[in-house]
Design an enzyme around this catalytic site. Structure first.
Site, short mmCIF file in Angstrom:
data_model
loop_
_atom_site.label_atom_id
_atom_site.label_comp_id
_atom_site.label_asym_id
_atom_site.label_seq_id
_atom_site.Cartn_x
_atom_site.Cartn_y
_atom_site.Cartn_z
N TYR A 33 -50.96 -19.52 -32.71
CA TYR A 33 -49.81 -18.79 -33.21
C TYR A 33 -50.11 -18.13 -34.54
O TYR A 33 -51.13 -18.43 -35.17
CB TYR A 33 -48.59 -19.72 -33.32
CG TYR A 33 -48.61 -20.68 -34.49
CD1 TYR A 33 -49.47 -21.77 -34.54
CD2 TYR A 33 -47.75 -20.49 -35.58
CE1 TYR A 33 -49.48 -22.64 -35.62
CE2 TYR A 33 -47.75 -21.36 -36.67
CZ TYR A 33 -48.61 -22.43 -36.67
OH TYR A 33 -48.62 -23.29 -37.75
N ARG A 100 -51.82 -28.16 -13.44
CA ARG A 100 -52.35 -28.96 -14.54
C ARG A 100 -53.78 -29.43 -14.27
O ARG A 100 -54.03 -30.12 -13.28
CB ARG A 100 -51.43 -30.18 -14.79
CG ARG A 100 -51.84 -30.98 -16.02
CD ARG A 100 -50.85 -32.11 -16.31
NE ARG A 100 -51.24 -32.83 -17.52
CZ ARG A 100 -52.10 -33.84 -17.54
NH1 ARG A 100 -52.64 -34.27 -16.41
NH2 ARG A 100 -52.42 -34.43 -18.68
N LYS A 147 -55.64 -21.95 -35.64
CA LYS A 147 -54.18 -22.09 -35.82
C LYS A 147 -53.52 -22.43 -34.48
O LYS A 147 -52.84 -21.59 -33.88
CB LYS A 147 -53.62 -20.80 -36.44
CG LYS A 147 -52.25 -20.99 -37.08
CD LYS A 147 -51.93 -19.82 -37.98
CE LYS A 147 -50.50 -19.81 -38.48
NZ LYS A 147 -50.11 -20.97 -39.26
N GLU A 179 -54.59 -29.94 -47.50
CA GLU A 179 -53.58 -28.88 -47.64
C GLU A 179 -52.21 -29.49 -47.40
O GLU A 179 -52.07 -30.67 -47.14
CB GLU A 179 -53.86 -27.75 -46.64
CG GLU A 179 -53.90 -28.20 -45.20
CD GLU A 179 -54.40 -27.13 -44.22
OE1 GLU A 179 -54.18 -25.94 -44.49
OE2 GLU A 179 -54.97 -27.52 -43.19
N LEU A 204 -56.65 -24.72 -42.77
CA LEU A 204 -56.40 -23.39 -42.24
C LEU A 204 -56.79 -22.36 -43.30
O LEU A 204 -56.49 -22.55 -44.49
CB LEU A 204 -54.92 -23.22 -41.89
CG LEU A 204 -54.63 -21.89 -41.19
CD1 LEU A 204 -55.13 -21.91 -39.75
CD2 LEU A 204 -53.16 -21.55 -41.23
N1 PDD Z 1 -48.23 -22.13 -41.59
N2 PDD Z 1 -52.16 -24.44 -43.85
C1 PDD Z 1 -51.45 -24.77 -42.76
C2 PDD Z 1 -51.70 -26.08 -42.11
C3 PDD Z 1 -50.49 -23.88 -42.25
O1 PDD Z 1 -49.78 -24.22 -41.15
C4 PDD Z 1 -50.25 -22.65 -42.90
C5 PDD Z 1 -49.25 -21.65 -42.41
C6 PDD Z 1 -51.02 -22.34 -44.04
C7 PDD Z 1 -50.86 -21.03 -44.79
O2 PDD Z 1 -51.36 -19.97 -44.06
P1 PDD Z 1 -50.80 -18.47 -44.24
O3 PDD Z 1 -50.91 -18.18 -45.69
O4 PDD Z 1 -51.71 -17.66 -43.43
O5 PDD Z 1 -49.36 -18.47 -43.77
C8 PDD Z 1 -51.97 -23.25 -44.48
C9 PDD Z 1 -47.24 -21.25 -41.02
C10 PDD Z 1 -46.56 -20.38 -42.02
C11 PDD Z 1 -46.28 -22.07 -40.18
O6 PDD Z 1 -46.78 -22.95 -39.50
O7 PDD Z 1 -45.07 -21.80 -40.19
#
Ligand code: PDD
Length: 284
Positions: A33, A100, A147, A179, A204
Site C-alpha cells: 500500500y 488458497r 510496505k 521507527e 520503512l
Molecule cells: N505509514 N514507517 C512506517 C512503519 C510507516 O508505516 C510509515 C508510513 C512511515 C513513514 O513513511 P512515509 O513518510 O512515506 O509516509 C515510516 C503510513 C502513513 C500509514 O501506514 O498510514
C-alpha cells in the site's frame, strides 16, 4: 458521507465497492500500500510514493498494475470526485483472487483499490501539542522496507501505547529504536544534530523522511543517520516523527520522560514549517 472509491478500473460509491473473499490481500496480506497526502487539492511527494510502490511490488515479484501516469490520473480523479482539499489518498495493490495456496498463482489479475480520507493535516492537535510515546519491542517481520499490508505488529504496539495513556509507540530492537508504528523516528541532540536511523531492511524508507532530511540540510541543519537508544532519546533536546499522515510531528514525552519541557521544541516547529511550505510548493 459516502465517498467515491476506485476498484479495479471503476469509480463507485463506497457501499458498492467489492472484492473477492479469495483475494490474497485478505487471505495472506499478500499486498502493498501507499498513503499520499493532499494539500490544496494536490498530491504531496507523489513521485516518491510511486517509486516506492514499484519497489515494494518488485520485492514481492509483482508488476505495477497500471502505469505511473495512470496512477496519477486515478489519484487526481478521486480527489476531484470527492472534492478533497486536505487529506489522504490510500492505495492498495494485491496479487488478486485465487484459490488458497501459499505458492503465488500465475496470471491472476491484481487487485487495485484506492480511496480518499478527508482529514486536516496542517492544523492538528498533534502538531500543536506533540505526541507522548511508549517504547515497545519490535515484533514485526524482517522486511520492513517493503510496505506490506500486514500491520498487526504496529496495531498491537499502538494499542499498548493507548492502554498506557500514550499516543504512539516507538519500536525497539536490540536496544535501538527502529521507527514508530506508522512513522519514522528522530531526535535532535543538545548540540542541534538531527539523528535518525539509517536506511536498511529494518525500517520503512519514508518518503517524508527523504524530503525532511533534504529540507533540513538546505536549512543548514546537521543530520546524522545512525541508530539511537531510548536512553539517548530521553536526554535529547527535541524529538519528532515523520509520515505522509503527520508530516513533521513533535514528540514531547518518551516513556514518561518529558522532552523540551513537555512542549514542541523550536527546531521541530521550524522543520515542520519548512516541510509544509516545500510540500505545498512541490505538490502536483
Ligand atoms: N505509514 N514507517 C512506517 C512503519 C510507516 O508505516 C510509515 C508510513 C512511515 C513513514 O513513511 P512515509 O513518510 O512515506 O509516509 C515510516 C503510513 C502513513 C500509514 O501506514 O498510514
Amino acid at each position: 458521507m459516502s465517498r467515491i472509491v476506485y476498484v479495479n478500473g471503476a469509480y463507485v460509491p463506497e457501499e458498492e465497492a467489492t472484492i473477492s473473499i479469495f483475494d490474497r490481500g485478505f487471505i495472506f496480506a499478500d499486498g502493498v500500500y501507499e498513503v499520499t497526502a493532499i494539500l490544496d487539492g494536490k498530491l504531496v511527494d507523489f513521485e516518491g510514493h510511486c517509486v516506492r510502490l514499484e519497489r515494494s511490488l518488485g520485492e514481492l515479484k509483482m508488476p505495477m498494475p497500471v502505469t505511473a501516469e495512470e496512477l496519477l490520473e486515478i489519484h487526481r480523479e478521486l480527489i476531484r470526485k470527492n472534492n478533497l482539499t486536505e487529506g489522504l489518498v490510500y492505495l492498495q495493490v494485491t496479487r488478486g483472487a485465487a484459490d488458497r495456496d501459499f505458492a503465488f498463482p500465475k496470471d491472476t489479475p491484481q487487485t487495485l483499490v484506492l480511496f480518499t480520507q478527508n482529514k486536516p493535516l496542517v492544523d492538528t492537535p498533534m502538531a500543536r501539542n506533540g505526541l507522548k510515546v511508549l517504547s515497545v519491542e519490535d515484533m514485526r517481520w524482517s522486511r520492513r522496507d517493503i510496505k506490506t499490508v500486514q500491520l498487526l505488529g504496529p496495531c498491537l504496539a499502538k494499542m499498548e501505547a493507548k492502554a498506557q495513556g500514550k499516543d504512539d509507540a516507538w519500536m525497539v530492537e536490540d536496544g535501538l529504536v527502529n521507527e514508530g508504528t506508522s512513522n519514522n523516528a528522530y531526535i535532535i541532540t543538545k548540540e542541534g544534530t538531527i539523528v535518525t536511523r539509517h536506511l536498511s531492511n529494518s525500517i520503512l524508507h519514508g518518503i517524508t523522511r527523504k524530503a525532511v532530511l533534504k529540507v533540513a540540510a538546505e536549512a543548514g541543519m546537521n543530520v546524522e543517520e545512525r541508530p539511537f537508544s531510548i536512553e539517548e532519546a530521553q536526554q535529547a533536546a527535541e524529538a519528532f516523527v515523520t509520515a505522509a499522515t503527520t508530516f513533521v510531528c513533535p514528540v514531547v514525552e518518551i516513556d514518561g520522560v518529558p522532552l523540551s519541557g513537555g512542549k514542541p521544541g523550536p527546531m521541530v516547529k521550524r522543520l515542520r514549517e519548512l516541510y509544509v511550505e516545500e510540500g505545498r510548493k512541490a505538490a502536483i
